[in-house]
Design a protein around this motif. Structure first.
Motif, PDB file in Angstrom:
ATOM      1  N   LEU A 141      24.777   6.591  49.974  1.00 29.64           N
ATOM      2  CA  LEU A 141      24.226   6.945  51.274  1.00 29.64           C
ATOM      3  C   LEU A 141      22.711   6.888  51.190  1.00 29.64           C
ATOM      4  CD1 LEU A 141      26.429  10.145  51.786  1.00 29.64           C
ATOM      5  CD2 LEU A 141      26.918   7.846  52.651  1.00 29.64           C
ATOM      6  N   ALA A 142      22.065   6.284  52.184  1.00 32.66           N
ATOM      7  CA  ALA A 142      20.607   6.211  52.214  1.00 32.66           C
ATOM      8  C   ALA A 142      20.121   6.585  53.597  1.00 32.66           C
ATOM      9  CB  ALA A 142      20.130   4.802  51.854  1.00 32.66           C
ATOM     10  N   SER A 143      19.008   7.301  53.648  1.00 35.09           N
ATOM     11  CA  SER A 143      18.440   7.733  54.923  1.00 35.09           C
ATOM     12  C   SER A 143      16.943   7.456  54.935  1.00 35.09           C
ATOM     13  CB  SER A 143      18.690   9.224  55.129  1.00 35.09           C
ATOM     14  OG  SER A 143      18.113   9.678  56.330  1.00 35.09           O
ATOM     15  N   GLY A 144      16.442   6.980  56.084  1.00 39.40           N
ATOM     16  CA  GLY A 144      15.015   6.701  56.224  1.00 39.40           C
ATOM     17  C   GLY A 144      14.575   5.416  55.554  1.00 39.40           C
ATOM     18  N   LEU A 145      15.512   4.556  55.216  1.00 39.64           N
ATOM     19  CA  LEU A 145      15.187   3.311  54.525  1.00 39.64           C
ATOM     20  C   LEU A 145      15.005   2.194  55.541  1.00 39.64           C
ATOM     21  CD1 LEU A 145      14.878   1.906  51.773  1.00 39.64           C
ATOM     22  CD2 LEU A 145      17.333   1.421  51.849  1.00 39.64           C
ATOM     23  N   ALA A 146      13.824   1.577  55.546  1.00 32.81           N
ATOM     24  CA  ALA A 146      13.554   0.485  56.484  1.00 32.81           C
ATOM     25  C   ALA A 146      14.451  -0.704  56.180  1.00 32.81           C
ATOM     26  CB  ALA A 146      12.085   0.071  56.392  1.00 32.81           C
ATOM     27  N   ALA A 147      14.657  -1.538  57.185  1.00 26.35           N
ATOM     28  CA  ALA A 147      15.479  -2.735  56.998  1.00 26.35           C
ATOM     29  C   ALA A 147      14.856  -3.631  55.940  1.00 26.35           C
ATOM     30  CB  ALA A 147      15.599  -3.490  58.319  1.00 26.35           C
ATOM     31  N   ALA A 148      15.705  -4.371  55.236  1.00 35.25           N
ATOM     32  CA  ALA A 148      15.218  -5.289  54.210  1.00 35.25           C
ATOM     33  C   ALA A 148      14.358  -6.374  54.846  1.00 35.25           C
ATOM     34  CB  ALA A 148      16.399  -5.918  53.471  1.00 35.25           C
ATOM     35  N   PRO A 149      13.398  -6.936  54.105  1.00 34.31           N
ATOM     36  CA  PRO A 149      12.573  -8.018  54.656  1.00 34.31           C
ATOM     37  C   PRO A 149      13.429  -9.190  55.124  1.00 34.31           C
ATOM     38  CG  PRO A 149      11.693  -7.230  52.553  1.00 34.31           C
ATOM     39  CD  PRO A 149      13.034  -6.596  52.723  1.00 34.31           C
ATOM     40  N   SER A 150      12.863 -10.011  55.986  1.00 31.51           N
ATOM     41  CA  SER A 150      13.588 -11.167  56.520  1.00 31.51           C
ATOM     42  C   SER A 150      14.084 -12.060  55.387  1.00 31.51           C
ATOM     43  CB  SER A 150      12.668 -11.975  57.441  1.00 31.51           C
ATOM     44  OG  SER A 150      13.325 -13.132  57.914  1.00 31.51           O
ATOM     45  N   GLY A 151      15.343 -12.448  55.462  1.00 29.63           N
ATOM     46  CA  GLY A 151      15.927 -13.310  54.433  1.00 29.63           C
ATOM     47  C   GLY A 151      16.318 -12.575  53.170  1.00 29.63           C
ATOM     48  N   LYS A 152      16.223 -11.236  53.197  1.00 31.56           N
ATOM     49  CA  LYS A 152      16.556 -10.438  52.014  1.00 31.56           C
ATOM     50  C   LYS A 152      17.639  -9.406  52.361  1.00 31.56           C
ATOM     51  CE  LYS A 152      13.282 -12.191  49.343  1.00 31.56           C
ATOM     52  NZ  LYS A 152      13.559 -12.927  48.088  1.00 31.56           N
ATOM     53  N   ALA A 153      18.191  -8.785  51.325  1.00 31.94           N
ATOM     54  CA  ALA A 153      19.200  -7.739  51.506  1.00 31.94           C
ATOM     55  C   ALA A 153      19.088  -6.746  50.365  1.00 31.94           C
ATOM     56  CB  ALA A 153      20.604  -8.348  51.544  1.00 31.94           C
ATOM     57  N   TYR A 154      19.498  -5.499  50.639  1.00 31.65           N
ATOM     58  CA  TYR A 154      19.575  -4.493  49.582  1.00 31.65           C
ATOM     59  C   TYR A 154      20.918  -4.661  48.862  1.00 31.65           C
ATOM     60  CZ  TYR A 154      15.710  -2.113  51.978  1.00 31.65           C
ATOM     61  OH  TYR A 154      14.509  -1.802  52.560  1.00 31.65           O
ATOM     62  N   GLY A 179      21.978   1.199  40.506  1.00 34.22           N
ATOM     63  CA  GLY A 179      20.645   0.806  40.914  1.00 34.22           C
ATOM     64  C   GLY A 179      20.668   0.083  42.248  1.00 34.22           C
ATOM     65  N   VAL A 180      19.469  -0.059  42.836  1.00 29.39           N
ATOM     66  CA  VAL A 180      19.300  -0.771  44.101  1.00 29.39           C
ATOM     67  C   VAL A 180      18.169  -1.772  43.926  1.00 29.39           C
ATOM     68  CG1 VAL A 180      18.869  -0.576  46.577  1.00 29.39           C
ATOM     69  CG2 VAL A 180      19.980   1.307  45.362  1.00 29.39           C
ATOM     70  N   THR A 181      18.391  -3.027  44.304  1.00 29.19           N
ATOM     71  CA  THR A 181      17.354  -4.045  44.253  1.00 29.19           C
ATOM     72  C   THR A 181      17.293  -4.785  45.582  1.00 29.19           C
ATOM     73  OG1 THR A 181      18.849  -5.745  43.385  1.00 29.19           O
ATOM     74  CG2 THR A 181      17.636  -4.424  41.771  1.00 29.19           C
ATOM     75  N   VAL A 182      16.202  -5.504  45.792  1.00 36.64           N
ATOM     76  CA  VAL A 182      16.054  -6.377  46.964  1.00 36.64           C
ATOM     77  C   VAL A 182      16.370  -7.796  46.505  1.00 36.64           C
ATOM     78  CG1 VAL A 182      14.489  -7.272  48.720  1.00 36.64           C
ATOM     79  CG2 VAL A 182      14.324  -4.879  47.995  1.00 36.64           C
ATOM     80  N   LEU A 189      26.535  -5.438  48.811  1.00 33.41           N
ATOM     81  CA  LEU A 189      25.333  -5.247  49.625  1.00 33.41           C
ATOM     82  C   LEU A 189      25.426  -3.965  50.430  1.00 33.41           C
ATOM     83  CD1 LEU A 189      24.918  -8.891  51.000  1.00 33.41           C
ATOM     84  CD2 LEU A 189      23.909  -7.884  48.942  1.00 33.41           C
ATOM     85  N   MET A 190      24.279  -3.325  50.616  1.00 38.03           N
ATOM     86  CA  MET A 190      24.234  -2.122  51.440  1.00 38.03           C
ATOM     87  C   MET A 190      24.456  -2.495  52.896  1.00 38.03           C
ATOM     88  SD  MET A 190      21.114   0.032  49.700  1.00 38.03           S
ATOM     89  CE  MET A 190      20.908   1.025  51.170  1.00 38.03           C
ATOM     90  N   ARG A 191      25.176  -1.634  53.623  1.00 40.35           N
ATOM     91  CA  ARG A 191      25.473  -1.892  55.028  1.00 40.35           C
ATOM     92  C   ARG A 191      24.968  -0.730  55.873  1.00 40.35           C
ATOM     93  NH1 ARG A 191      29.176  -4.298  51.942  1.00 40.35           N
ATOM     94  NH2 ARG A 191      30.279  -2.387  51.398  1.00 40.35           N
ATOM     95  N   ALA A 192      24.310  -1.087  56.990  1.00 40.05           N
ATOM     96  CA  ALA A 192      23.792  -0.063  57.893  1.00 40.05           C
ATOM     97  C   ALA A 192      24.935   0.732  58.492  1.00 40.05           C
ATOM     98  CB  ALA A 192      22.963  -0.712  59.000  1.00 40.05           C
ATOM     99  N   SER A 193      24.658   1.993  58.788  1.00 31.27           N
ATOM    100  CA  SER A 193      25.683   2.888  59.346  1.00 31.27           C
ATOM    101  C   SER A 193      25.553   2.919  60.862  1.00 31.27           C
ATOM    102  CB  SER A 193      25.507   4.296  58.782  1.00 31.27           C
ATOM    103  OG  SER A 193      26.411   5.189  59.380  1.00 31.27           O
ATOM    104  N   GLY A 194      26.585   2.459  61.561  1.00 26.03           N
ATOM    105  CA  GLY A 194      26.574   2.474  63.015  1.00 26.03           C
ATOM    106  C   GLY A 194      25.449   1.636  63.572  1.00 26.03           C
ATOM    107  N   ASP A 195      24.755   2.164  64.611  1.00 24.77           N
ATOM    108  CA  ASP A 195      23.671   1.424  65.260  1.00 24.77           C
ATOM    109  C   ASP A 195      22.319   1.658  64.597  1.00 24.77           C
ATOM    110  OD1 ASP A 195      25.452   0.454  67.154  1.00 24.77           O
ATOM    111  OD2 ASP A 195      25.171   2.189  68.473  1.00 24.77           O
ATOM    112  N   SER A 196      22.278   2.493  63.565  1.00 27.07           N
ATOM    113  CA  SER A 196      21.007   2.818  62.934  1.00 27.07           C
ATOM    114  C   SER A 196      20.594   1.729  61.952  1.00 27.07           C
ATOM    115  CB  SER A 196      21.111   4.145  62.182  1.00 27.07           C
ATOM    116  OG  SER A 196      19.936   4.387  61.442  1.00 27.07           O
TER     117      SER A 196
END
Length: 257
Positions: free
Chosen positions: A179-192, A233-236, A207-214
């Motif tokens: 679970l992650a909170s307050g994390l900005a979207a990944a840069p264009s062409g990238k993913a967490y 771990g988490v990488t871009v 890959l991490m997936r956004a929760s609902g509409d957030s």
């Protein structure tokens, strides 16, 4: 255009392939020519029936090639059953018989194949949507089971720019949720991308997936079992993910014991 020429346009009219000026002229002729009216009706029904039966999409160039060849195909009269009445307007007082022009049948097949291709494509899209919905529901149910498991344990840590992350592990389920909170979207062409740490060897956990509409809150069921992993771990990474990490981790966390 002469009446003789208008009689040859039934196939093109049925397939909506006439220029606007010729379409209007043919429609005026159609109101006075019973034989042409019948033939247009039959051609339209044939194209529709073939459209339901054909499942392969035609090459892009087929329709253009058929229409280019229209002017070069000799038109032939139909069998006696289509004989026009002697003296009917537009027939110069002579009984005429007409057959479906060869190009009209070819164009009908081309149009029907296109209709069939659209139907198959729409059916496939519906199947894909149902499959994705079932997969999403199954993942949501598994995620809930991990969070509600009696042995669920969690550990939290800081990510970047004030964001926080929490990993929840259920050893009885052998699964983990991040679970992650307050994390900005990944840069264009990238993913967490998430990783299990198997004693120093990083194993992709999806890959991490956004929760609902957030776009700043994430709730992700990690792919695969926890097994013997001791951390995560988490990488871009490039969109779509990587087989191995290609960037420095933005977070490394020990899994709860």
């Amino acid at each position: 255009m002469s009446d003789a020429g208008l009689h040859t346009l039934t196939g093109a009219y049925a397939l909506h392939a006439l220029p606007e000026s010729e379409r209007r002229e043919f429609e005026r002729h159609l109101s006075d020519c019973e034989a042409c009216s019948v033939e247009v009706h039959e051609l339209s029904e044939t194209a529709a029936r073939l459209g339901l039966a054909v499942s392969a999409a035609p090459p892009r160039e087929l329709r253009e090639r058929v229409l280019r060849e229209v002017a070069t195909v000799r038109q032939e009269p139909p069998p006696g059953g289509r004989r026009a009445r002697s003296g009917a307007p537009g027939h110069n007082g002579a009984a005429r018989t007409r057959r479906w022009p060869a190009f009209a049948l070819a164009a009908s097949l081309a149009a029907a194949a296109g209709l069939g291709g659209v139907a198959v494509h729409q059916h496939q899209e519906a199947q894909d949507a149902r499959h994705q919905a079932r997969a999403a529901q199954q993942e949501s149910e598994q995620l809930t089971r991990v969070l509600a498991a009696p042995d669920a344990q969690s550990r939290s840590g800081a990510l970047k720019d004030g964001a926080t992350g929490t990993v929840v592990v259920s050893r009885s389920q052998d699964r983990a949720v991040f679970l992650a909170s307050g994390l900005a979207a990944a840069p264009s062409g990238k993913a967490y991308q998430l990783w299990f740490d198997d004693g120093g060897t990083m194993r992709s956990a999806g890959l991490m997936r956004a929760s609902g509409d957030s776009s700043t809150t994430y709730a992700t069921l990690l792919d695969g079992p926890v097994d013997g992993a001791t951390g995560m771990g988490v990488t871009v990474e490039p969109a779509g993910g990587s087989a191995q990490p290609t960037s420095a981790p933005m977070a490394l966390m020990n899994l709860p014991a």
